[in-house]
Write a protein that holds these residues in place. Structure first.
Motif, PDB file in Angstrom:
ATOM      1  N   MET A   1       0.856  -1.176   0.000  1.00 48.78           N
ATOM      2  CA  MET A   1       0.000   0.000   0.000  1.00 48.78           C
ATOM      3  C   MET A   1       0.893   1.226   0.000  1.00 48.78           C
ATOM      4  O   MET A   1       1.768   1.356   0.869  1.00 48.78           O
ATOM      5  N   ALA A   2       0.697   2.113  -0.987  1.00 46.10           N
ATOM      6  CA  ALA A   2       1.491   3.340  -1.075  1.00 46.10           C
ATOM      7  C   ALA A   2       0.561   4.537  -1.073  1.00 46.10           C
ATOM      8  O   ALA A   2      -0.332   4.638  -1.928  1.00 46.10           O
ATOM      9  N   THR A   3       0.761   5.445  -0.139  1.00 45.73           N
ATOM     10  CA  THR A   3      -0.088   6.623  -0.037  1.00 45.73           C
ATOM     11  C   THR A   3       0.749   7.821   0.408  1.00 45.73           C
ATOM     12  O   THR A   3       1.934   7.687   0.706  1.00 45.73           O
ATOM     13  N   GLY A   4       0.136   9.014   0.405  1.00 46.59           N
ATOM     14  CA  GLY A   4       0.840  10.205   0.869  1.00 46.59           C
ATOM     15  C   GLY A   4       2.030  10.585   0.014  1.00 46.59           C
ATOM     16  O   GLY A   4       3.084  10.938   0.531  1.00 46.59           O
ATOM     17  N   LYS A   5       1.861  10.496  -1.315  1.00 49.24           N
ATOM     18  CA  LYS A   5       2.929  10.847  -2.269  1.00 49.24           C
ATOM     19  C   LYS A   5       4.156   9.942  -2.121  1.00 49.24           C
ATOM     20  O   LYS A   5       5.308  10.393  -2.143  1.00 49.24           O
ATOM     21  N   SER A   6       3.909   8.677  -1.986  1.00 46.00           N
ATOM     22  CA  SER A   6       4.989   7.692  -1.967  1.00 46.00           C
ATOM     23  C   SER A   6       5.396   7.329  -3.387  1.00 46.00           C
ATOM     24  O   SER A   6       4.667   7.608  -4.352  1.00 46.00           O
ATOM     25  N   THR A   7       6.539   6.676  -3.514  1.00 42.93           N
ATOM     26  CA  THR A   7       7.034   6.223  -4.816  1.00 42.93           C
ATOM     27  C   THR A   7       7.485   4.777  -4.708  1.00 42.93           C
ATOM     28  O   THR A   7       8.184   4.405  -3.756  1.00 42.93           O
ATOM     29  N   ILE A   8       7.072   3.970  -5.697  1.00 41.34           N
ATOM     30  CA  ILE A   8       7.530   2.581  -5.791  1.00 41.34           C
ATOM     31  C   ILE A   8       8.271   2.416  -7.113  1.00 41.34           C
ATOM     32  O   ILE A   8       7.733   2.744  -8.177  1.00 41.34           O
ATOM     33  N   ASN A   9       9.492   1.912  -7.062  1.00 43.59           N
ATOM     34  CA  ASN A   9      10.281   1.603  -8.257  1.00 43.59           C
ATOM     35  C   ASN A   9      10.575   0.109  -8.265  1.00 43.59           C
ATOM     36  O   ASN A   9      11.231  -0.396  -7.349  1.00 43.59           O
ATOM     37  N   ILE A  10      10.078  -0.572  -9.288  1.00 39.32           N
ATOM     38  CA  ILE A  10      10.251  -2.024  -9.373  1.00 39.32           C
ATOM     39  C   ILE A  10      10.989  -2.391 -10.649  1.00 39.32           C
ATOM     40  O   ILE A  10      10.622  -1.941 -11.738  1.00 39.32           O
ATOM     41  N   ILE A  11      12.037  -3.190 -10.514  1.00 42.43           N
ATOM     42  CA  ILE A  11      12.741  -3.750 -11.667  1.00 42.43           C
ATOM     43  C   ILE A  11      12.797  -5.261 -11.473  1.00 42.43           C
ATOM     44  O   ILE A  11      13.345  -5.759 -10.486  1.00 42.43           O
ATOM     45  N   GLY A  12      12.211  -5.979 -12.428  1.00 39.73           N
ATOM     46  CA  GLY A  12      12.224  -7.431 -12.345  1.00 39.73           C
ATOM     47  C   GLY A  12      11.397  -7.944 -11.190  1.00 39.73           C
ATOM     48  O   GLY A  12      10.523  -7.264 -10.656  1.00 39.73           O
ATOM     49  N   GLY A  13      11.664  -9.184 -10.801  1.00 38.36           N
ATOM     50  CA  GLY A  13      10.974  -9.769  -9.662  1.00 38.36           C
ATOM     51  C   GLY A  13       9.586 -10.279  -9.987  1.00 38.36           C
ATOM     52  O   GLY A  13       9.153 -10.318 -11.144  1.00 38.36           O
ATOM     53  N   GLU A  14       8.862 -10.649  -8.933  1.00 44.95           N
ATOM     54  CA  GLU A  14       7.527 -11.221  -9.089  1.00 44.95           C
ATOM     55  C   GLU A  14       6.609 -10.742  -7.979  1.00 44.95           C
ATOM     56  O   GLU A  14       7.053 -10.509  -6.846  1.00 44.95           O
ATOM     57  N   LEU A  15       5.332 -10.623  -8.306  1.00 48.52           N
ATOM     58  CA  LEU A  15       4.289 -10.415  -7.301  1.00 48.52           C
ATOM     59  C   LEU A  15       3.281 -11.530  -7.511  1.00 48.52           C
ATOM     60  O   LEU A  15       2.556 -11.555  -8.522  1.00 48.52           O
ATOM     61  N   VAL A  16       3.268 -12.478  -6.578  1.00 46.32           N
ATOM     62  CA  VAL A  16       2.560 -13.737  -6.782  1.00 46.32           C
ATOM     63  C   VAL A  16       1.636 -14.059  -5.609  1.00 46.32           C
ATOM     64  O   VAL A  16       2.048 -14.016  -4.440  1.00 46.32           O
ATOM     65  N   ASP A  17       0.381 -14.369  -5.929  1.00 47.89           N
ATOM     66  CA  ASP A  17      -0.578 -14.892  -4.941  1.00 47.89           C
ATOM     67  C   ASP A  17      -0.805 -13.960  -3.752  1.00 47.89           C
ATOM     68  O   ASP A  17      -0.997 -14.409  -2.616  1.00 47.89           O
ATOM     69  N   ASN A  18      -0.776 -12.657  -4.003  1.00 51.79           N
ATOM     70  CA  ASN A  18      -1.136 -11.686  -2.975  1.00 51.79           C
ATOM     71  C   ASN A  18      -2.613 -11.344  -3.115  1.00 51.79           C
ATOM     72  O   ASN A  18      -3.161 -11.377  -4.210  1.00 51.79           O
ATOM     73  N   HIS A  19      -3.281 -11.003  -1.997  1.00 56.24           N
ATOM     74  CA  HIS A  19      -4.706 -10.683  -2.128  1.00 56.24           C
ATOM     75  C   HIS A  19      -5.191  -9.791  -0.998  1.00 56.24           C
ATOM     76  O   HIS A  19      -4.536  -9.632   0.030  1.00 56.24           O
ATOM     77  N   THR A  20      -6.360  -9.209  -1.231  1.00 58.08           N
ATOM     78  CA  THR A  20      -6.971  -8.312  -0.253  1.00 58.08           C
ATOM     79  C   THR A  20      -8.171  -8.980   0.406  1.00 58.08           C
ATOM     80  O   THR A  20      -8.681  -9.990  -0.063  1.00 58.08           O
ATOM     81  N   GLY A  21      -8.616  -8.339   1.491  1.00 58.03           N
ATOM     82  CA  GLY A  21      -9.846  -8.768   2.150  1.00 58.03           C
ATOM     83  C   GLY A  21     -10.977  -7.823   1.805  1.00 58.03           C
ATOM     84  O   GLY A  21     -11.017  -7.256   0.710  1.00 58.03           O
TER      85      GLY A  21
ATOM     86  N   ASP B   1      -2.539   8.709  -4.442  1.00 57.67           N
ATOM     87  CA  ASP B   1      -1.721   9.918  -4.530  1.00 57.67           C
ATOM     88  C   ASP B   1      -0.238   9.556  -4.494  1.00 57.67           C
ATOM     89  O   ASP B   1       0.560  10.171  -3.781  1.00 57.67           O
ATOM     90  N   SER B   2       0.127   8.532  -5.256  1.00 63.52           N
ATOM     91  CA  SER B   2       1.500   8.032  -5.246  1.00 63.52           C
ATOM     92  C   SER B   2       1.916   7.618  -6.657  1.00 63.52           C
ATOM     93  O   SER B   2       1.116   7.661  -7.587  1.00 63.52           O
ATOM     94  N   THR B   3       3.160   7.195  -6.804  1.00 61.84           N
ATOM     95  CA  THR B   3       3.730   6.914  -8.129  1.00 61.84           C
ATOM     96  C   THR B   3       4.334   5.519  -8.163  1.00 61.84           C
ATOM     97  O   THR B   3       5.006   5.103  -7.219  1.00 61.84           O
ATOM     98  N   LEU B   4       4.098   4.822  -9.280  1.00 67.55           N
ATOM     99  CA  LEU B   4       4.660   3.489  -9.489  1.00 67.55           C
ATOM    100  C   LEU B   4       5.416   3.449 -10.804  1.00 67.55           C
ATOM    101  O   LEU B   4       4.874   3.815 -11.852  1.00 67.55           O
ATOM    102  N   HIS B   5       6.678   3.022 -10.759  1.00 62.18           N
ATOM    103  CA  HIS B   5       7.476   2.768 -11.956  1.00 62.18           C
ATOM    104  C   HIS B   5       7.823   1.282 -11.977  1.00 62.18           C
ATOM    105  O   HIS B   5       8.380   0.764 -11.005  1.00 62.18           O
ATOM    106  N   ILE B   6       7.490   0.623 -13.092  1.00 61.43           N
ATOM    107  CA  ILE B   6       7.860  -0.791 -13.243  1.00 61.43           C
ATOM    108  C   ILE B   6       8.761  -0.924 -14.460  1.00 61.43           C
ATOM    109  O   ILE B   6       8.333  -0.616 -15.586  1.00 61.43           O
TER     110      ILE B   6
END
Length: 283
Positions: free
Chosen positions: A202-222, A241-246
Protein backbone atom coordinates in the motif's frame (compact mmCIF):
# COMPACT_ATOMS: atom_id res chain seq x y z
CA UNK A 1 61.78 27.86 -17.91
CA UNK A 2 61.87 27.19 -14.17
CA UNK A 3 58.60 29.07 -13.73
CA UNK A 4 57.00 26.95 -16.47
CA UNK A 5 58.14 23.72 -14.78
CA UNK A 6 56.84 24.93 -11.43
CA UNK A 7 53.51 25.83 -13.00
CA UNK A 8 53.26 22.43 -14.71
CA UNK A 9 54.09 20.67 -11.45
CA UNK A 10 51.39 22.66 -9.70
CA UNK A 11 48.86 21.75 -12.38
CA UNK A 12 49.86 18.09 -12.09
CA UNK A 13 49.43 18.10 -8.32
CA UNK A 14 46.05 19.84 -8.53
CA UNK A 15 44.85 17.41 -11.22
CA UNK A 16 46.03 14.45 -9.15
CA UNK A 17 44.25 15.77 -6.06
CA UNK A 18 41.00 16.27 -7.99
CA UNK A 19 41.26 12.75 -9.44
CA UNK A 20 41.78 11.20 -6.00
CA UNK A 21 38.88 13.20 -4.59
CA UNK A 22 36.58 12.02 -7.38
CA UNK A 23 37.57 8.40 -6.79
CA UNK A 24 37.06 8.74 -3.04
CA UNK A 25 33.60 10.23 -3.36
CA UNK A 26 32.55 7.76 -6.04
CA UNK A 27 33.31 4.67 -3.91
CA UNK A 28 29.95 2.91 -3.41
CA UNK A 29 28.30 3.32 -0.03
CA UNK A 30 28.42 -0.48 0.20
CA UNK A 31 32.23 -0.43 0.44
CA UNK A 32 32.19 2.17 3.19
CA UNK A 33 29.86 0.24 5.48
CA UNK A 34 30.91 -1.40 8.74
CA UNK A 35 29.39 -4.89 8.69
CA UNK A 36 28.61 -6.89 11.81
CA UNK A 37 27.78 -10.60 11.77
CA UNK A 38 24.64 -11.37 13.77
CA UNK A 39 23.09 -14.70 14.68
CA UNK A 40 20.28 -13.71 17.05
CA UNK A 41 17.83 -10.88 17.72
CA UNK A 42 19.84 -9.23 20.50
CA UNK A 43 22.94 -9.04 18.28
CA UNK A 44 20.80 -7.67 15.46
CA UNK A 45 19.33 -4.90 17.65
CA UNK A 46 22.75 -3.97 19.00
CA UNK A 47 24.26 -3.71 15.51
CA UNK A 48 21.43 -1.47 14.30
CA UNK A 49 21.70 0.70 17.44
CA UNK A 50 25.43 1.12 16.71
CA UNK A 51 24.66 2.19 13.14
CA UNK A 52 26.33 -0.90 11.65
CA UNK A 53 25.28 -2.77 8.58
CA UNK A 54 24.31 -6.38 9.25
CA UNK A 55 25.21 -9.80 7.88
CA UNK A 56 22.72 -12.43 9.02
CA UNK A 57 24.51 -15.69 9.72
CA UNK A 58 21.42 -17.57 10.97
CA UNK A 59 17.66 -17.44 10.64
CA UNK A 60 16.11 -15.21 13.32
CA UNK A 61 12.62 -15.06 14.83
CA UNK A 62 11.60 -11.43 15.39
CA UNK A 63 9.67 -11.14 18.65
CA UNK A 64 9.30 -7.35 18.72
CA UNK A 65 9.04 -4.44 16.32
CA UNK A 66 12.45 -3.28 15.09
CA UNK A 67 12.61 0.50 14.72
CA UNK A 68 15.01 1.86 12.08
CA UNK A 69 15.35 5.57 12.75
CA UNK A 70 16.15 8.42 10.37
CA UNK A 71 19.78 8.55 11.54
CA UNK A 72 20.46 4.98 10.37
CA UNK A 73 22.05 4.32 6.99
CA UNK A 74 22.94 0.73 6.25
CA UNK A 75 22.48 -2.66 4.65
CA UNK A 76 20.97 -5.86 5.99
CA UNK A 77 22.22 -8.79 3.92
CA UNK A 78 22.59 -12.55 3.98
CA UNK A 79 22.68 -15.63 1.80
CA UNK A 80 18.88 -16.04 1.95
CA UNK A 81 18.62 -16.22 5.72
CA UNK A 82 15.07 -15.76 7.05
CA UNK A 83 13.69 -13.16 9.43
CA UNK A 84 10.39 -14.62 10.66
CA UNK A 85 7.77 -12.62 12.55
CA UNK A 86 6.48 -13.97 15.84
CA UNK A 87 2.86 -13.75 16.99
CA UNK A 88 1.65 -10.54 18.61
CA UNK A 89 3.94 -8.22 16.62
CA UNK A 90 2.12 -5.99 14.12
CA UNK A 91 5.13 -4.70 12.15
CA UNK A 92 8.48 -6.42 11.82
CA UNK A 93 10.16 -3.13 10.85
CA UNK A 94 9.01 0.43 11.43
CA UNK A 95 11.21 2.64 9.28
CA UNK A 96 11.93 6.31 8.71
CA UNK A 97 15.56 5.80 7.67
CA UNK A 98 16.43 7.49 4.37
CA UNK A 99 18.85 4.71 3.40
CA UNK A 100 17.91 1.16 4.41
CA UNK A 101 18.70 -1.77 2.13
CA UNK A 102 17.89 -5.48 2.29
CA UNK A 103 19.95 -7.82 0.13
CA UNK A 104 19.34 -11.56 -0.27
CA UNK A 105 17.13 -11.58 2.81
CA UNK A 106 13.79 -13.35 3.24
CA UNK A 107 11.22 -11.45 5.29
CA UNK A 108 8.51 -13.88 6.40
CA UNK A 109 5.43 -12.55 8.16
CA UNK A 110 4.21 -16.12 8.82
CA UNK A 111 0.65 -14.77 8.52
CA UNK A 112 1.11 -12.95 11.84
CA UNK A 113 1.79 -9.34 10.81
CA UNK A 114 3.16 -6.83 8.34
CA UNK A 115 6.83 -6.79 7.35
CA UNK A 116 7.57 -3.09 6.80
CA UNK A 117 5.75 0.07 7.90
CA UNK A 118 7.54 3.12 6.42
CA UNK A 119 6.78 6.80 7.03
CA UNK A 120 8.31 10.28 7.11
CA UNK A 121 10.30 10.13 3.87
CA UNK A 122 11.83 6.72 4.45
CA UNK A 123 13.67 5.10 1.53
CA UNK A 124 13.96 1.33 1.45
CA UNK A 125 15.72 -0.79 -1.15
CA UNK A 126 15.14 -4.51 -1.64
CA UNK A 127 17.53 -6.48 -3.84
CA UNK A 128 17.22 -10.22 -4.51
CA UNK A 129 14.92 -10.34 -1.51
CA UNK A 130 11.66 -12.10 -0.65
CA UNK A 131 8.69 -10.50 1.15
CA UNK A 132 6.17 -13.19 1.95
CA UNK A 133 3.26 -14.17 4.18
CA UNK A 134 2.72 -10.64 5.47
CA UNK A 135 -0.79 -10.15 6.83
CA UNK A 136 -2.91 -7.58 8.62
CA UNK A 137 -5.55 -10.19 9.38
CA UNK A 138 -4.52 -10.53 13.06
CA UNK A 139 -4.75 -6.74 13.59
CA UNK A 140 -7.21 -5.66 16.25
CA UNK A 141 -8.94 -2.29 16.50
CA UNK A 142 -6.78 0.61 17.66
CA UNK A 143 -9.20 3.07 19.24
CA UNK A 144 -7.88 6.59 19.71
CA UNK A 145 -8.89 7.63 23.22
CA UNK A 146 -9.45 11.31 22.45
CA UNK A 147 -11.76 10.74 19.47
CA UNK A 148 -13.08 7.19 19.79
CA UNK A 149 -12.03 6.52 16.18
CA UNK A 150 -10.46 3.24 15.10
CA UNK A 151 -7.03 4.35 13.80
CA UNK A 152 -5.82 0.88 12.85
CA UNK A 153 -4.32 0.59 9.35
CA UNK A 154 -5.37 -2.66 7.69
CA UNK A 155 -3.94 -1.82 4.24
CA UNK A 156 -0.57 -3.08 3.04
CA UNK A 157 -0.28 -6.73 3.97
CA UNK A 158 3.45 -6.87 3.23
CA UNK A 159 4.55 -3.23 3.13
CA UNK A 160 2.83 0.07 3.98
CA UNK A 161 4.33 3.32 2.68
CA UNK A 162 3.33 6.83 3.67
CA UNK A 163 5.33 9.60 2.07
CA UNK A 164 8.15 7.13 1.45
CA UNK A 165 10.05 5.36 -1.34
CA UNK A 166 10.42 1.65 -2.05
CA UNK A 167 12.98 0.36 -4.58
CA UNK A 168 12.62 -3.33 -5.38
CA UNK A 169 15.02 -5.14 -7.71
CA UNK A 170 14.63 -8.83 -8.52
CA UNK A 171 12.45 -9.20 -5.43
CA UNK A 172 9.56 -11.60 -4.86
CA UNK A 173 6.37 -10.53 -3.07
CA UNK A 174 4.43 -13.69 -2.32
CA UNK A 175 1.26 -14.65 -0.45
CA UNK A 176 0.82 -11.35 1.36
CA UNK A 177 -2.71 -10.34 2.34
CA UNK A 178 -4.77 -7.71 4.09
CA UNK A 179 -7.38 -8.39 6.75
CA UNK A 180 -10.04 -10.84 5.58
CA UNK A 181 -12.84 -8.66 6.99
CA UNK A 182 -12.19 -5.26 8.55
CA UNK A 183 -14.61 -4.10 11.27
CA UNK A 184 -17.15 -1.37 10.74
CA UNK A 185 -15.78 2.04 11.67
CA UNK A 186 -17.11 3.60 14.85
CA UNK A 187 -20.27 5.63 14.29
CA UNK A 188 -18.47 8.96 14.42
CA UNK A 189 -18.77 11.75 11.87
CA UNK A 190 -15.63 12.02 9.72
CA UNK A 191 -14.19 8.69 10.81
CA UNK A 192 -12.06 7.15 8.03
CA UNK A 193 -13.06 3.92 6.35
CA UNK A 194 -11.25 0.75 7.34
CA UNK A 195 -10.68 -0.67 3.86
CA UNK A 196 -7.94 -3.34 3.53
CA UNK A 197 -6.18 -2.22 0.33
CA UNK A 198 -2.96 -3.51 -1.22
CA UNK A 199 -2.34 -7.18 -0.52
CA UNK A 200 1.44 -6.84 -0.89
CA UNK A 201 2.03 -3.07 -0.92
CA UNK A 202 0.00 0.00 0.00
CA UNK A 203 1.49 3.34 -1.08
CA UNK A 204 -0.09 6.62 -0.04
CA UNK A 205 0.84 10.21 0.87
CA UNK A 206 2.93 10.85 -2.27
CA UNK A 207 4.99 7.69 -1.97
CA UNK A 208 7.03 6.22 -4.82
CA UNK A 209 7.53 2.58 -5.79
CA UNK A 210 10.28 1.60 -8.26
CA UNK A 211 10.25 -2.02 -9.37
CA UNK A 212 12.74 -3.75 -11.67
CA UNK A 213 12.22 -7.43 -12.34
CA UNK A 214 10.97 -9.77 -9.66
CA UNK A 215 7.53 -11.22 -9.09
CA UNK A 216 4.29 -10.42 -7.30
CA UNK A 217 2.56 -13.74 -6.78
CA UNK A 218 -0.58 -14.89 -4.94
CA UNK A 219 -1.14 -11.69 -2.98
CA UNK A 220 -4.71 -10.68 -2.13
CA UNK A 221 -6.97 -8.31 -0.25
CA UNK A 222 -9.85 -8.77 2.15
CA UNK A 223 -13.09 -6.82 2.50
CA UNK A 224 -14.97 -4.41 4.73
CA UNK A 225 -17.59 -5.91 7.00
CA UNK A 226 -20.37 -3.86 5.41
CA UNK A 227 -19.22 -4.89 1.91
CA UNK A 228 -20.01 -1.31 0.87
CA UNK A 229 -17.70 1.41 -0.40
CA UNK A 230 -14.02 0.84 -1.23
CA UNK A 231 -13.42 -2.75 -0.20
CA UNK A 232 -9.95 -4.22 -0.59
CA UNK A 233 -8.53 -2.83 -3.86
CA UNK A 234 -5.24 -3.79 -5.49
CA UNK A 235 -4.59 -7.47 -4.93
CA UNK A 236 -0.84 -6.83 -5.18
CA UNK A 237 -0.42 -3.03 -5.12
CA UNK A 238 -2.68 -0.13 -4.19
CA UNK A 239 -1.67 3.47 -4.91
CA UNK A 240 -3.26 6.60 -3.49
CA UNK A 241 -1.72 9.92 -4.53
CA UNK A 242 1.50 8.03 -5.25
CA UNK A 243 3.73 6.91 -8.13
CA UNK A 244 4.66 3.49 -9.49
CA UNK A 245 7.48 2.77 -11.96
CA UNK A 246 7.86 -0.79 -13.24
CA UNK A 247 10.99 -1.52 -15.32
CA UNK A 248 12.48 1.85 -16.26
CA UNK A 249 13.57 2.90 -19.74
CA UNK A 250 16.84 0.98 -19.43
CA UNK A 251 15.03 -2.37 -19.16
CA UNK A 252 14.37 -3.78 -22.62
CA UNK A 253 12.41 -6.85 -21.54
CA UNK A 254 9.06 -5.36 -20.54
CA UNK A 255 7.81 -8.79 -19.42
CA UNK A 256 10.56 -8.92 -16.82
CA UNK A 257 8.30 -8.30 -13.80
CA UNK A 258 5.80 -11.12 -13.31
CA UNK A 259 2.32 -10.70 -11.84
CA UNK A 260 0.56 -13.99 -11.18
CA UNK A 261 -2.35 -15.19 -9.05
CA UNK A 262 -3.04 -11.85 -7.33
CA UNK A 263 -6.70 -11.28 -6.54
CA UNK A 264 -9.43 -9.51 -4.56
CA UNK A 265 -11.86 -11.19 -2.19
CA UNK A 266 -14.54 -10.52 -4.84
CA UNK A 267 -15.01 -8.61 -8.09
CA UNK A 268 -17.55 -6.10 -9.40
CA UNK A 269 -17.58 -3.60 -12.27
CA UNK A 270 -18.57 -0.78 -9.95
CA UNK A 271 -16.44 1.17 -7.48
CA UNK A 272 -14.84 -0.55 -4.54
CA UNK A 273 -13.75 -3.90 -5.99
CA UNK A 274 -11.08 -3.24 -8.59
CA UNK A 275 -7.48 -3.97 -9.41
CA UNK A 276 -6.76 -7.66 -9.14
CA UNK A 277 -3.06 -6.82 -9.35
CA UNK A 278 -2.82 -2.99 -9.28
CA UNK A 279 -5.32 -0.26 -8.41
CA UNK A 280 -4.42 3.44 -8.61
CA UNK A 281 -6.38 6.38 -7.20
CA UNK A 282 -5.16 9.93 -7.95
CA UNK A 283 -1.84 8.41 -8.96
Amino acid sequence: MLATKTRMKRIFLITTFIFIAIIAFSVPNYAQQTFTNVSNLDEFKKAIANGDSVILTKDITVTETLEIHASYSGIIKSDKKILTLDAGVENMFEVNSKDLSFENVILDGAGKGRLIFATDGAEISLKDAVVKNGSTDPFEKKIEQSTGINKQIYSGGGIYLFGSTLNAENTVFQANQTKVETPNQENISGAPQTAPHGGAIMATGKSTINIIGGELVDNHTGAMKTKEGPNGEGGAIKLEDSTLHINDEHVTDKAKTKFSGNYLFDWESKGGLQGGSIEATDS
